[in-house]
Scaffold this motif. Structure first.
Motif, PDB file in Angstrom:
ATOM      1  N   LEU A 167       0.845  -1.187   0.000  1.00 32.26           N
ATOM      2  CA  LEU A 167       0.000   0.000   0.000  1.00 32.26           C
ATOM      3  C   LEU A 167       0.882   1.240   0.000  1.00 32.26           C
ATOM      4  O   LEU A 167       2.035   1.185   0.409  1.00 32.26           O
ATOM      5  CB  LEU A 167      -0.905   0.025   1.238  1.00 32.26           C
ATOM      6  CG  LEU A 167      -1.809  -1.179   1.478  1.00 32.26           C
ATOM      7  CD1 LEU A 167      -2.431  -1.100   2.869  1.00 32.26           C
ATOM      8  CD2 LEU A 167      -2.900  -1.250   0.410  1.00 32.26           C
ATOM      9  N   GLU A 168       0.318   2.344  -0.450  1.00 39.39           N
ATOM     10  CA  GLU A 168       1.029   3.616  -0.378  1.00 39.39           C
ATOM     11  C   GLU A 168       0.124   4.663   0.256  1.00 39.39           C
ATOM     12  O   GLU A 168      -1.015   4.856  -0.163  1.00 39.39           O
ATOM     13  CB  GLU A 168       1.465   4.084  -1.753  1.00 39.39           C
ATOM     14  CG  GLU A 168       2.293   5.368  -1.708  1.00 39.39           C
ATOM     15  CD  GLU A 168       2.846   5.760  -3.063  1.00 39.39           C
ATOM     16  OE1 GLU A 168       4.020   5.474  -3.342  1.00 39.39           O
ATOM     17  OE2 GLU A 168       2.079   6.342  -3.865  1.00 39.39           O
ATOM     18  N   LEU A 169       0.638   5.304   1.292  1.00 42.89           N
ATOM     19  CA  LEU A 169      -0.044   6.414   1.934  1.00 42.89           C
ATOM     20  C   LEU A 169       0.561   7.704   1.405  1.00 42.89           C
ATOM     21  O   LEU A 169       1.769   7.914   1.506  1.00 42.89           O
ATOM     22  CB  LEU A 169       0.133   6.339   3.451  1.00 42.89           C
ATOM     23  CG  LEU A 169      -0.550   7.434   4.271  1.00 42.89           C
ATOM     24  CD1 LEU A 169      -2.061   7.246   4.261  1.00 42.89           C
ATOM     25  CD2 LEU A 169      -0.028   7.441   5.700  1.00 42.89           C
ATOM     26  N   SER A 170      -0.253   8.558   0.806  1.00 38.56           N
ATOM     27  CA  SER A 170       0.241   9.827   0.275  1.00 38.56           C
ATOM     28  C   SER A 170      -0.564  10.973   0.875  1.00 38.56           C
ATOM     29  O   SER A 170      -1.719  10.810   1.265  1.00 38.56           O
ATOM     30  CB  SER A 170       0.145   9.865  -1.255  1.00 38.56           C
ATOM     31  OG  SER A 170      -1.193   9.692  -1.684  1.00 38.56           O
ATOM     32  N   TRP A 171       0.048  12.143   0.949  1.00 37.50           N
ATOM     33  CA  TRP A 171      -0.598  13.285   1.585  1.00 37.50           C
ATOM     34  C   TRP A 171      -0.201  14.577   0.874  1.00 37.50           C
ATOM     35  O   TRP A 171       0.875  14.693   0.303  1.00 37.50           O
ATOM     36  CB  TRP A 171      -0.219  13.362   3.066  1.00 37.50           C
ATOM     37  CG  TRP A 171       1.269  13.384   3.303  1.00 37.50           C
ATOM     38  CD1 TRP A 171       2.079  14.479   3.338  1.00 37.50           C
ATOM     39  CD2 TRP A 171       2.119  12.250   3.495  1.00 37.50           C
ATOM     40  NE1 TRP A 171       3.385  14.100   3.560  1.00 37.50           N
ATOM     41  CE2 TRP A 171       3.438  12.735   3.666  1.00 37.50           C
ATOM     42  CE3 TRP A 171       1.902  10.873   3.560  1.00 37.50           C
ATOM     43  CZ2 TRP A 171       4.525  11.891   3.887  1.00 37.50           C
ATOM     44  CZ3 TRP A 171       2.980  10.025   3.773  1.00 37.50           C
ATOM     45  CH2 TRP A 171       4.273  10.548   3.934  1.00 37.50           C
ATOM     46  N   THR A 172      -1.114  15.554   0.930  1.00 39.62           N
ATOM     47  CA  THR A 172      -0.884  16.875   0.361  1.00 39.62           C
ATOM     48  C   THR A 172      -1.425  17.921   1.322  1.00 39.62           C
ATOM     49  O   THR A 172      -2.573  17.838   1.752  1.00 39.62           O
ATOM     50  CB  THR A 172      -1.591  17.032  -0.996  1.00 39.62           C
ATOM     51  OG1 THR A 172      -1.093  16.047  -1.902  1.00 39.62           O
ATOM     52  CG2 THR A 172      -1.340  18.419  -1.576  1.00 39.62           C
ATOM     53  N   LEU A 173      -0.597  18.893   1.648  1.00 45.55           N
ATOM     54  CA  LEU A 173      -1.004  19.984   2.519  1.00 45.55           C
ATOM     55  C   LEU A 173      -1.553  21.122   1.669  1.00 45.55           C
ATOM     56  O   LEU A 173      -0.934  21.541   0.694  1.00 45.55           O
ATOM     57  CB  LEU A 173       0.194  20.484   3.334  1.00 45.55           C
ATOM     58  CG  LEU A 173      -0.083  21.604   4.341  1.00 45.55           C
ATOM     59  CD1 LEU A 173      -0.997  21.125   5.449  1.00 45.55           C
ATOM     60  CD2 LEU A 173       1.230  22.120   4.925  1.00 45.55           C
ATOM     61  N   ALA A 174      -2.733  21.618   2.026  1.00 44.44           N
ATOM     62  CA  ALA A 174      -3.383  22.682   1.248  1.00 44.44           C
ATOM     63  C   ALA A 174      -2.521  23.937   1.188  1.00 44.44           C
ATOM     64  O   ALA A 174      -1.854  24.296   2.160  1.00 44.44           O
ATOM     65  CB  ALA A 174      -4.739  23.015   1.871  1.00 44.44           C
ATOM     66  N   GLU A 175      -2.542  24.600   0.045  1.00 35.67           N
ATOM     67  CA  GLU A 175      -1.768  25.828  -0.144  1.00 35.67           C
ATOM     68  C   GLU A 175      -2.234  26.931   0.796  1.00 35.67           C
ATOM     69  O   GLU A 175      -1.473  27.840   1.134  1.00 35.67           O
ATOM     70  CB  GLU A 175      -1.880  26.296  -1.595  1.00 35.67           C
ATOM     71  CG  GLU A 175      -1.207  25.380  -2.607  1.00 35.67           C
ATOM     72  CD  GLU A 175       0.309  25.400  -2.485  1.00 35.67           C
ATOM     73  OE1 GLU A 175       0.853  26.382  -1.919  1.00 35.67           O
ATOM     74  OE2 GLU A 175       0.949  24.431  -2.941  1.00 35.67           O
TER      75      GLU A 175
END
Length: 332
Positions: A167-175
């Motif tokens: 599995l891959e856990l990915s994340w993005t922080l809002a601008e």
């Protein structure tokens, strides 16, 4: 959201399984009916298999693996790959997953996705769960989410004894987010033996509530204990911590530390193989109700007078946020 100075920070996300002291069918069992490690809406039912997790960075653990999520103004994206497997002595199992809550403003600014990936090539396959905010992601896993043991096949498959699930856990922080908030969350994966279950009933028992709902503060900590690994020692001059109501802030601890215990109200919360620096009476670890001065179901059997049986331990009574060393264990 108020604008603040963007600074680099780490979210420590404990990616965990039920450890060797948990309930393991076919390998021995013990009562673990009050596990409040996950979202406020979940407890862990008895009868689960121990899963092993290996991270892309090479760490491997029976209990938990740390994932460092580095956020900065210039780098708001990241990922970590996970490899799940069963112990050699286990039978094939259905895989289930869930998550704890992220209890601050970051939850509304962090988009999270969990996906299947090919174990050999690393190529992404289908999405397991995702959310434009962490709370949306957590809602998809609330009560336990069924995970396919072999996403290459049609329908849901068991995870085989000699197989891996990647599995891959990915994340993005809002601008739009700028600030610094110390927090973290925990993903947990458990399994049910396929020969004993049809894979339709989640081992995570929903009791209502979800991430994003107001939970309120927990009960204040009345005492805290630190237990060393077997054969190791602990000294009070090797620990640095602070207690603020329902929260223990562990500033520094030796590598010999294996278990953290928080006593509050009529319950004991046990953090085995502790990771991170923040421990609360409202989330994480496993909870046990007291019976007099003992805590039935704990392994080894723990009590108020002997919180770290068979190992070195340091116990501190907490009053008005002040810690007083009550029991030096074998470190004296």
């Amino acid at each position: 959201m108020d604008d603040r100075q963007v600074s680099r920070r780490q979210i420590l996300a404990g990616i965990g399984t039920v450890g060797a002291s948990g309930v393991t069918l076919g390998l021995g069992s013990s009562a673990l009916l009050n596990d409040d490690q996950l979202t406020p809406s979940n407890t862990l039912a008895a009868g689960v298999l121990d899963l092993q997790i290996e991270t892309e960075s090479g760490t491997h653990s029976r209990g938990s693996a740390m994932i460092d999520i580095d956020l900065s103004a210039d780098d708001r994206n990241g990922s970590e790959r996970l490899s799940l497997s069963l112990p050699a002595t286990s039978n094939p199992a259905y895989v289930w997953g869930t998550t704890s809550c992220l209890d601050d403003a970051l939850a509304s600014a962090l988009a999270v996705t969990l996906s299947y990936v090919d174990c050999d090539s690393g190529e992404p396959q289908t999405v397991v769960a995702s959310g434009d905010t962490f709370d949306e992601f957590a809602a998809a896993l609330a009560g336990g989410l069924a995970i396919d043991g072999d996403p290459r096949t049609t329908g849901r498959s068991c995870l085989g004894t000699d197989d891996r699930l990647c599995l891959e856990l990915s994340w993005t922080l809002a601008e739009t987010f700028s600030g610094e908030i110390a927090s973290g969350f925990a993903l947990e994966f458990v399994g049910q033996q396929c020969r004993s279950n049809d894979g339709r009933s989640s081992p995570f028992v929903s009791t209502g509530g979800s991430c994003g709902e107001s939970e309120g503060p927990g009960r204040d900590i009345s005492w805290v204990s630190f237990c060393a690994a077997e054969g190791e020692t602990l000294r009070s001059d090797g620990l640095d911590f602070e207690v603020d109501g329902d929260t223990l802030h562990l500033i520094d601890a030796p590598s010999s530390l294996e278990t953290v215990l928080l006593k509050y109200g009529t319950e004991l919360r046990v953090f085995e193989d502790p990771t991170g620096s923040i421990f609360r009476t409202t989330t994480g670890g496993r909870t046990y109700a007291h019976d007099g001065s003992t805590f039935p179901g704990t392994t080894p059997p723990r009590s108020t007078s002997t919180p770290c049986p068979g190992t070195c331990g340091l116990k501190y009574e907490i009053e008005d946020g002040e810690a007083t060393l009550d029991d030096k264990g074998c470190s004296s």
